[in-house]
Enzyme design. Structure first.
Site, short mmCIF file in Angstrom:
data_model
loop_
_atom_site.label_atom_id
_atom_site.label_comp_id
_atom_site.label_asym_id
_atom_site.label_seq_id
_atom_site.Cartn_x
_atom_site.Cartn_y
_atom_site.Cartn_z
N LYS A 31 8.59 5.21 -5.73
CA LYS A 31 8.06 5.77 -4.48
C LYS A 31 9.20 5.91 -3.48
O LYS A 31 10.15 5.11 -3.49
CB LYS A 31 6.96 4.83 -3.95
CG LYS A 31 6.15 5.38 -2.77
CD LYS A 31 5.03 4.40 -2.42
CE LYS A 31 4.22 4.83 -1.22
NZ LYS A 31 3.13 3.87 -0.92
N SER A 76 -1.50 5.95 -0.49
CA SER A 76 -0.33 6.72 -0.12
C SER A 76 0.65 6.99 -1.26
O SER A 76 1.50 7.86 -1.15
CB SER A 76 0.43 5.99 1.00
OG SER A 76 0.95 4.77 0.54
N SER A 82 -3.07 1.54 -1.58
CA SER A 82 -2.22 2.71 -1.86
C SER A 82 -1.74 2.85 -3.28
O SER A 82 -1.10 3.85 -3.61
CB SER A 82 -1.01 2.70 -0.92
OG SER A 82 -1.39 3.09 0.36
#
Lengths: 91, 473
Positions: free
Chosen positions: B76, B151, B175
């Site tokens: 990420k 997210s 997330s």
């Protein structure tokens, strides 16, 4: 919440908004605060604050090598002589 | 054999047996990243990935046999990888290059992983749809017009579309689990303190954890085994022994707790029927099911949306136009540098949460909101501890239903925040929770179920997930 209060929060947040943005925020805030207000229904006897870590587990406060200044300054928008540069603050 | 369809462990084993080279494996996955570029899951393919794969081939020829030897991984965009851009999905950090490696990246490299690129995310991990990235929306891997969740939507989409066999995301309130559910894969949020947060850009430090996406349980467990453990650079990482997660137990005696409040909360939602089906399925496997109570779980969402913004406000104060790449050129004095740089650099959702954080922390409201939320956090911890006296694992849905259409949420932010209603409790109490794919929704899109465990007992939830995985097939 009135615009004056939203403006005050913007100041605390170091953010700037146009008048239209502030008005939109006021609408959002009504909804956000109503969500947060649900916490008021909680039946809690004491205000105990929990810590995520056990303080006795902290490592010794020894000075250890950290990132070199030059490395840290690599991402500075403006840097000079091993320092971050900002406009003069004290006249 | 089709390289990109193999699991991470199969790939590593084939690589170590020299049936496949790291280079050809990395190349096959990079080709897929390019093929599925329109999904906008990956923001950057690292230009040295193939070179690193070649170097790894030489090391393996010389006898290196790391646990992740040659395994392609995507991280990420809020996890620091030295000299690579780490933008957190934000314009503020679009030119920021990591000065050092996060502990997780160091561990990946030490065990031989090849980091292919960085995945799209909601700006500063604030969102549940990956619609809030400054670098465009990521699409759902199964239904292009829908969100992948967030997210960590980019990391989830990348695994689901075979751009990598395994990826890292981060969690603050769901997330990893929520996008895993929307993309039909496994997503683990480990126990708070299980994995070092050093070098992971902070959102809400007391809730944040690195999480793992995979297509199989074994891959997920292996990655946790590599990443878990105490790190003196993160004082909140735990000095708790790391289990051998890959050597899973027989789960037949696992006691399953069903929170009665969750049954109420799912009424009328798309997930209701699927959750009931799941409980029936567990009964058919002869697992013991016990009702438990987490009385205040309905307050978890409000608690989360007080605690997380409060911490985010403090953490994001460091982005001031002085230290991290972005500074407003028009600013004439220090106050203007702060305000203009932040106003230009941050997107709408980030500003909203900073404002909300300052509101709940401001004088006159601090006791009513922040302290009260900390007290409710204490209640939820006690209630979960009580529930775990009766069972080993709690089960609950991951999401309200299937992935929703891009742009379909109303402008009221709270409507989007409600997406997190089932996931935030694990973060608030610090427990591990794994979302496993189970069932389909009305449009035949994947749904997920959470296996929510005792602190530091990831092994039990992995064992149960494996048992379920074997019995679904």
């Amino acid at each position: 919440m009135d615009l004056k209060e939203i403006q005050h929060l913007a100041e605390l947040s170091k953010l700037e908004f146009s008048k239209e943005e502030l008005e939109n925020f006021a609408l959002d805030f009504a909804s956000l605060v109503s969500l947060a207000d649900k916490i008021k229904n909680a039946n809690v006897k004491s205000n105990r604050v929990l810590s995520s870590i056990d303080l006795k587990d902290l490592r010794e406060d020894d000075v250890k090598e950290s990132l070199p200044t030059k490395t840290v300054l690599k991402n500075a928008p403006v840097a000079k002589k091993d320092s971050f540069v900002v406009p003069r603050v004290v006249e | 054999m089709e390289i990109t369809k193999l699991s991470a462990i199969e790939l590593r084993d084939e690589i170590l047996k020299r049936n496949l080279s790291c280079y050809e494996v990395a190349k096959a996955f990079i080709d897929n990243i390019k093929k599925y570029e329109s999904y906008n899951a990956v923001l950057e393919i690292f230009d040295d990935a193939l070179q690193n794969a070649k170097v790894m081939d030489k090391k393996i020829a010389e006898g290196f046999n790391g646990k992740l030897a040659g395994m392609p991984v995507i991280i990420k965009d809020n996890i620091l990888y030295q000299d690579k851009i780490c933008s957190c999905g934000s314009n503020f950090l679009k030119n920021y290059k990591a000065e050092y490696n996060s502990t997780v990246v160091k561990k990946l490299i030490d065990e031989g992983a090849i980091i292919l690129g960085r995945a799209n995310m909601d700006e500063f991990a604030m969102g549940s749809s990956t619609e809030n990235s400054a670098f465009g929306i990521t699409h759902n891997p199964i239904a292009f017009d829908r969100v992948p969740g967030g997210s960590s939507g980019g990391s989830a989409c990348a695994v689901a579309l075979d751009m990598c066999p395994i990826s890292l995301g981060t969690e603050t309130g769901g997330s990893v689990r929520q996008p895993a559910s929307y993309c039909g894969i496994y997503g683990l949020k480990p126990t708070y303190g299980r994995i070092s947060r050093y070098g992971v850009v902070a959102f809400a430090s007391s809730l944040d954890q690195v999480g793992i996406f995979s297509k199989t349980i074994e891959d997920n467990a292996l990655m946790l085994e590599v990443l878990a453990g105490y790190d003196e650079n993160d004082e909140t990482s735990a000095k708790v022994k790391v289990d051998n997660y890959t050597n899973l137990d027989d789960a037949i005696k696992t006691k399953i707790g069903v929170p009665i409040e969750i049954l109420n909360m799912t009424k009328g939602l798309e997930c209701e029927k699927n959750f009931k089906n799941f409980i029936e399925f567990l009964k058919q496997l002869n697992l013991e099911i016990v009702p438990v109570s987490i009385k205040n779980i309905e307050l978890a969402l409000a608690t989360y949306y007080i605690l997380a913004p409060a911490e985010a406000t403090s953490n994001l104060a460091r982005f001031d136009g002085v230290k991290y790449t972005s500074r407003s050129l028009a600013a004439k004095n220090l106050q203007e540098i702060y305000k203009q740089s932040r106003s230009q650099g941050f997107g709408k959702e980030v500003k909203r949460r900073i404002m909300l954080g300052n509101y709940v922390l401001s004088s006159g409201y601090y006791d009513a909101y922040y302290n009260k939320a900390k007290s409710v956090q204490g209640l939820l911890i006690e209630q979960c501890n009580e529930a775990f006296k009766k069972c080993d694992v709690l089960v609950m849905p991951t999401t309200l239903g299937e992935a929703y259409k891009i742009g379909s949420k109303p402008s009221d932010p709270v409507e989007t925040y409600k997406e997190d209603v089932f996931t935030v409790t694990a973060n608030i109490v610090g427990s591990p929770s794994l979302s496993i794919p189970f069932g389909k929704g009305k449009n035949n899109l994947p749904l997920g179920i959470q296996l929510f465990g005792k602190k530091f007992d990831e092994k039990t939830i992995y064992s149960l997930a494996k048992f379920i995985q074997n019995n679904i097939k």
